[in-house]
Each structure stands twice: as C-alpha cells, then as structure tokens.
Design a protein around this motif. Structure first.
Motif, PDB file in Angstrom:
ATOM      1  N   SER A 104       0.820  -1.204   0.000  1.00 34.01           N
ATOM      2  CA  SER A 104       0.000   0.000   0.000  1.00 34.01           C
ATOM      3  C   SER A 104       0.861   1.264   0.000  1.00 34.01           C
ATOM      4  CB  SER A 104      -0.909   0.008   1.238  1.00 34.01           C
ATOM      5  OG  SER A 104      -1.478   1.285   1.462  1.00 34.01           O
ATOM      6  N   ILE A 105       0.445   2.221  -0.824  1.00 34.71           N
ATOM      7  CA  ILE A 105       0.997   3.572  -0.742  1.00 34.71           C
ATOM      8  C   ILE A 105      -0.067   4.413  -0.041  1.00 34.71           C
ATOM      9  CG2 ILE A 105       1.737   5.615  -2.021  1.00 34.71           C
ATOM     10  CD1 ILE A 105       2.607   3.795  -4.286  1.00 34.71           C
ATOM     11  N   PRO A 106       0.128   4.746   1.229  1.00 36.48           N
ATOM     12  CA  PRO A 106      -0.900   5.492   1.967  1.00 36.48           C
ATOM     13  C   PRO A 106      -1.063   6.909   1.440  1.00 36.48           C
ATOM     14  CG  PRO A 106       1.105   5.317   3.272  1.00 36.48           C
ATOM     15  CD  PRO A 106       1.324   4.469   2.054  1.00 36.48           C
ATOM     16  N   ILE A 107      -2.302   7.359   1.360  1.00 39.69           N
ATOM     17  CA  ILE A 107      -2.602   8.725   0.925  1.00 39.69           C
ATOM     18  C   ILE A 107      -2.962   9.532   2.169  1.00 39.69           C
ATOM     19  CG2 ILE A 107      -4.041  10.176  -0.541  1.00 39.69           C
ATOM     20  CD1 ILE A 107      -2.181   8.184  -2.023  1.00 39.69           C
ATOM     21  N   THR A 108      -2.081  10.478   2.516  1.00 41.33           N
ATOM     22  CA  THR A 108      -2.236  11.219   3.769  1.00 41.33           C
ATOM     23  C   THR A 108      -2.373  12.727   3.593  1.00 41.33           C
ATOM     24  OG1 THR A 108       0.184  11.325   4.002  1.00 41.33           O
ATOM     25  CG2 THR A 108      -0.941   9.459   5.046  1.00 41.33           C
ATOM     26  N   ASN A 109      -2.202  13.227   2.373  1.00 40.79           N
ATOM     27  CA  ASN A 109      -2.331  14.658   2.127  1.00 40.79           C
ATOM     28  C   ASN A 109      -3.758  15.099   2.465  1.00 40.79           C
ATOM     29  OD1 ASN A 109      -2.555  17.265   1.140  1.00 40.79           O
ATOM     30  ND2 ASN A 109      -1.488  16.832  -0.772  1.00 40.79           N
ATOM     31  N   LYS A 110      -3.879  16.038   3.414  1.00 41.33           N
ATOM     32  CA  LYS A 110      -5.201  16.457   3.879  1.00 41.33           C
ATOM     33  C   LYS A 110      -6.016  17.147   2.791  1.00 41.33           C
ATOM     34  CE  LYS A 110      -4.017  16.756   8.772  1.00 41.33           C
ATOM     35  NZ  LYS A 110      -3.953  17.603   9.983  1.00 41.33           N
ATOM     36  N   GLU A 111      -5.335  17.757   1.827  1.00 42.21           N
ATOM     37  CA  GLU A 111      -6.064  18.360   0.708  1.00 42.21           C
ATOM     38  C   GLU A 111      -6.800  17.292  -0.091  1.00 42.21           C
ATOM     39  OE1 GLU A 111      -5.295  20.973  -3.381  1.00 42.21           O
ATOM     40  OE2 GLU A 111      -3.591  20.327  -2.137  1.00 42.21           O
ATOM     41  N   ILE A 112      -6.118  16.152  -0.310  1.00 46.90           N
ATOM     42  CA  ILE A 112      -6.730  15.052  -1.062  1.00 46.90           C
ATOM     43  C   ILE A 112      -7.836  14.386  -0.252  1.00 46.90           C
ATOM     44  CG2 ILE A 112      -6.321  12.817  -2.154  1.00 46.90           C
ATOM     45  CD1 ILE A 112      -3.441  13.704  -2.665  1.00 46.90           C
ATOM     46  N   THR A 113      -7.519  14.011   0.987  1.00 45.46           N
ATOM     47  CA  THR A 113      -8.517  13.314   1.808  1.00 45.46           C
ATOM     48  C   THR A 113      -9.720  14.217   2.097  1.00 45.46           C
ATOM     49  OG1 THR A 113      -7.337  13.939   3.850  1.00 45.46           O
ATOM     50  CG2 THR A 113      -6.787  11.815   2.859  1.00 45.46           C
ATOM     51  N   GLY A 114      -9.465  15.512   2.269  1.00 47.58           N
ATOM     52  CA  GLY A 114     -10.564  16.448   2.505  1.00 47.58           C
ATOM     53  C   GLY A 114     -11.455  16.566   1.286  1.00 47.58           C
ATOM     54  N   GLY A 115     -10.837  16.592   0.090  1.00 43.44           N
ATOM     55  CA  GLY A 115     -11.609  16.651  -1.147  1.00 43.44           C
ATOM     56  C   GLY A 115     -12.451  15.404  -1.344  1.00 43.44           C
TER      57      GLY A 115
ATOM     58  N   HIS B 231      -5.657   4.776   0.035  1.00 44.20           N
ATOM     59  CA  HIS B 231      -4.353   4.262  -0.393  1.00 44.20           C
ATOM     60  C   HIS B 231      -4.379   3.908  -1.878  1.00 44.20           C
ATOM     61  CE1 HIS B 231      -6.675   0.573   0.002  1.00 44.20           C
ATOM     62  NE2 HIS B 231      -5.783   0.002  -0.796  1.00 44.20           N
ATOM     63  N   ILE B 232      -3.204   3.643  -2.406  1.00 41.40           N
ATOM     64  CA  ILE B 232      -3.067   3.049  -3.739  1.00 41.40           C
ATOM     65  C   ILE B 232      -2.464   1.661  -3.544  1.00 41.40           C
ATOM     66  CG2 ILE B 232      -1.715   3.089  -5.874  1.00 41.40           C
ATOM     67  CD1 ILE B 232      -2.093   6.013  -6.046  1.00 41.40           C
ATOM     68  N   THR B 233      -3.081   0.667  -4.151  1.00 41.65           N
ATOM     69  CA  THR B 233      -2.558  -0.698  -4.071  1.00 41.65           C
ATOM     70  C   THR B 233      -1.481  -0.895  -5.135  1.00 41.65           C
ATOM     71  OG1 THR B 233      -4.651  -1.564  -3.234  1.00 41.65           O
ATOM     72  CG2 THR B 233      -3.129  -3.146  -4.212  1.00 41.65           C
ATOM     73  N   LEU B 234      -0.288  -1.254  -4.682  1.00 43.76           N
ATOM     74  CA  LEU B 234       0.844  -1.442  -5.579  1.00 43.76           C
ATOM     75  C   LEU B 234       0.962  -2.891  -6.052  1.00 43.76           C
ATOM     76  CD1 LEU B 234       3.157   0.398  -6.630  1.00 43.76           C
ATOM     77  CD2 LEU B 234       4.564  -0.482  -4.760  1.00 43.76           C
TER      78      LEU B 234
ATOM     79  N   LEU C  70       2.398  12.115  -6.863  1.00 45.64           N
ATOM     80  CA  LEU C  70       1.233  11.570  -7.557  1.00 45.64           C
ATOM     81  C   LEU C  70       0.085  12.577  -7.548  1.00 45.64           C
ATOM     82  CD1 LEU C  70       1.258   7.971  -6.005  1.00 45.64           C
ATOM     83  CD2 LEU C  70       2.447   8.782  -8.058  1.00 45.64           C
ATOM     84  N   PRO C  71      -0.281  13.117  -8.724  1.00 44.22           N
ATOM     85  CA  PRO C  71      -1.397  14.063  -8.795  1.00 44.22           C
ATOM     86  C   PRO C  71      -2.724  13.337  -9.049  1.00 44.22           C
ATOM     87  CG  PRO C  71      -0.234  14.029 -10.886  1.00 44.22           C
ATOM     88  CD  PRO C  71       0.450  13.019 -10.001  1.00 44.22           C
ATOM     89  N   PHE C  72      -3.761  13.722  -8.314  1.00 48.81           N
ATOM     90  CA  PHE C  72      -5.066  13.083  -8.467  1.00 48.81           C
ATOM     91  C   PHE C  72      -6.064  14.078  -9.054  1.00 48.81           C
ATOM     92  CE2 PHE C  72      -2.904  10.601  -5.264  1.00 48.81           C
ATOM     93  CZ  PHE C  72      -3.200   9.302  -5.647  1.00 48.81           C
TER      94      PHE C  72
ATOM     95  N   GLY D 269      -5.504  17.153  -5.614  1.00 51.70           N
ATOM     96  CA  GLY D 269      -4.227  17.479  -4.986  1.00 51.70           C
ATOM     97  C   GLY D 269      -3.147  16.479  -5.333  1.00 51.70           C
ATOM     98  N   GLU D 270      -1.984  16.642  -4.703  1.00 55.12           N
ATOM     99  CA  GLU D 270      -0.834  15.788  -4.982  1.00 55.12           C
ATOM    100  C   GLU D 270      -0.331  15.103  -3.712  1.00 55.12           C
ATOM    101  OE1 GLU D 270       2.033  18.394  -6.725  1.00 55.12           O
ATOM    102  OE2 GLU D 270       1.106  18.310  -8.712  1.00 55.12           O
ATOM    103  N   GLU D 271       0.102  13.872  -3.878  1.00 55.95           N
ATOM    104  CA  GLU D 271       0.667  13.089  -2.771  1.00 55.95           C
ATOM    105  C   GLU D 271       2.129  12.778  -3.078  1.00 55.95           C
ATOM    106  OE1 GLU D 271       0.775  11.072   0.892  1.00 55.95           O
ATOM    107  OE2 GLU D 271      -1.003  12.054   0.048  1.00 55.95           O
TER     108      GLU D 271
END
Length: 334
Positions: free
Chosen positions: A74-85, A111-114, A149-151, A236-238
């Motif tokens: 797993s690549i955890p996604i922790t950027n609050k801008e992303i999770t908030g969105g 997360h992103i599954t690798l 990683l930009p989403f 946002g970006e992670e």
C-alpha cells in the motif's frame, strides 16, 4: 421478468461485487470476467479452435485455483487536501442517496494498491524480507527524486467501485517500474503475487459491495449524476514517502488504516522519530529471525536430534528411578 432470469442476474451481480471487494479492483467489466487472460483465437467455423480455447481457459482456472490474495503493498494517501476533497465528494454522493453512506471508504484507509499477494501465516516474515529488499530497487528507480502523484477526476469500475483517478504525467513511468520491481522481488521469494491483468493505479472512495443489502433495495450501480461535478476536479498531490505491507483480513488500526506488518521509507522526506523506530525494529527483527533460522537448522541436524532424544530418555529414566525409590522409602516407613 421470470424468477429464473432474476436469480441469474443476481448471481452475476454478486460475482461482480465479490471480485471488486478487495483493495485491488483495477479493471473494467471485461477484465473481471477473465476474458483478457485467454489468448485471442479465431473461433469462427473451427471446432478445433473452440476446443483449444476451452482447454486454455480450463488450464488458466486450474493455475489460479485457490489464489485469494490476503496481503497487499500500500501507498498510503495522507495529504489532507486530497482526503478532505474526497470527504466532500463522498458527502455530495450521500446527499443524493443516503443509503450509500455505508458504501464509502472510511477515513484513514485511503491508499493506492501497488501489489497483491497470498501470504500464509508462516510466510509473512518472507514478505517482510521482500519488502526490505525492494527498497534499494526503488531508490535506483527514483535516483534521489521525489515521486509525486497528482489526483484528478472521478471514474468507476463497472459502476460498482468509485475511485479518484491518477492523472497522467511523468510520474507514471517510475510508478509502473516500482510496481514491476515489487512483483518481481516478491515472486523471486516464492510468493504468489501479482495478477495477469495490467496494473492500473487508483484511489478508491466507495464500493457497493461493502453493503450487500443495497442490491436488494434496488441500488445496483453508482449513478454517474452523483459525481458529475467532480469529473475534472483536482484533488491534490501526494508525495510518496512510504510503502506498507498490509493485511486485507486482520483488524484495522485505530486510525482506520489497515493492519501493517512492515514499512519502508522512500524519497527525500525528512525522517521522523516514528520512521527511526520502525527501521530500528525492523533491523532487530531481522537479527532475531536470523538467529531463529540458525536454531531451526541446528535442530534439524540428525546428530542433534539423536542427542536430544538420548538426553530426554536418560532424564525420563532418572525420574522413574527416583519415583520408585520414593515409593520404597514410604513403604519402609509404614
């Protein structure tokens, strides 16, 4: 609609949901059915080709029989801008249909599954070793650079799984290289890892299969109208700083994230106390595992086993002799 047809459709839908249930739903409906696993053969007017195709499908099913992944990278996604969105997106969908609230991915588990894999309980340590061995390969791929990683945008897999899309760009090649390196590293350890279908990184935010009763009340698909305002939204970006070996089945952590067996820190992110502690624990674990392995190898040596049996037999004989003496002494006193 006949009862038979209704049952058939429900079984097909349940099969689709079960395939999409795990954290690695990365394909469209066609791939879910396993069609891309079989070489394309011209079947028109040829009974022989039809037989070959069926035989290939049978062999493919036999090869993967029993392969149900239970661990993943797993690549955890922790950027609050992303999770908030994502929370805003989830709330917008729930406003459209409150029944979908329980289908949402919980906070802390984005997360992103690798890579997915099957690890038996006695193979978890091998998985940890493989993850540690993966780190230098990742560092070689990144060459000291950040992996950002930009989403942007939203899509679904078969209208059953909703996900935030990973935008195209220069980050895709190193990410794909890391995924391939991970697959190779784990497979070389003898671990059943990866899938035949192509890697499609994504960030899941909802799954209908999390709530089985939705189908019974008529909710069979995610309505595109529910997320149309987010089709081109920039989340946002992670900056990737960690890769975790996680369990799909063990109880999640208190923060909502998956049970984590081990982690590696990558990139230029400043190392914190937690990272230092994790790396120190991993080093200690590796030393301990090495000692345990040496002890196991020693115990399997025939001469050592013979010596253990001999000592156990002698100790048992001494104990039996002492018990007999105690009985004789007691009889003498009486």
């Amino acid at each position: 609609m006949s009862r038979k047809k209704e049952i058939s459709e429900e079984c097909e839908a349940n099969t689709m949901d079960s395939l999409l249930e795990m954290p690695f739903a990365t394909i469209d409906t066609k791939d879910d059915c396993g069609l891309t696993d079989v070489p394309q053969i011209n079947l028109e007017g040829s009974e022989e080709n039809e037989w070959i195709s069926k035989d290939q499908i049978k062999k493919k099913k036999k090869k993967h029989k029993g392969y149900q992944p239970n661990y993943f990278l797993s690549i955890p996604i922790t950027n609050k801008e992303i999770t908030g969105g994502i929370k805003i997106l989830q709330n917008a969908i729930i406003q459209e249909d409150k029944r979908l609230a329980k289908a949402m991915t919980s906070d802390g588990s984005f997360h992103i599954t690798l890579l997915v894999m099957l690890l038996h309980e006695d193979e978890v340590n091998i998985g940890v070793d493989a993850l540690l061995e993966l780190k230098p390969f990742i560092e070689e791929i990144l060459q000291g650079k950040h992996l950002t990683l930009p989403f942007q945008g939203v899509d679904t897999f078969g209208h059953h799984v909703g996900f935030v899309k990973l935008a195209e760009g220069d980050h895709m090649n190193p990410l794909l290289e890391i995924a391939e390196a991970a697959k190779r590293t784990f497979q070389e350890k003898g671990i059943l890892a990866g899938e035949s279908r192509s890697f499609k990184p994504h960030l899941t935010f909802m799954k209908l299969s999390k709530v089985p009763w939705l189908r019974k009340v008529g909710v069979k698909k995610i309505d595109p109208k529910f997320y149309e305002k987010f089709i081109s939204h920039r989340f946002g970006e992670e900056v990737v700083h960690r890769i975790d070996l996680c369990s799909m089945l063990k109880k999640k952590q208190s923060n909502g994230y998956y049970h984590c067996e081990s982690s590696i820190v990558i990139g230029k992110r400043p190392i914190g106390i937690r990272d230092l502690i994790n790396e120190a624990l991993q080093r200690e674990r590796m030393v301990l595992k090495s000692k345990v392995k040496q002890i196991k190898e020693l115990l399997f040596q025939p001469e050592i086993q013979a010596k253990i049996r001999r000592e156990l037999f002698e100790e048992r004989s001494i104990n039996n002799s002492n018990q007999e003496n105690d009985v004789d002494f007691t009889a003498t006193l009486t």
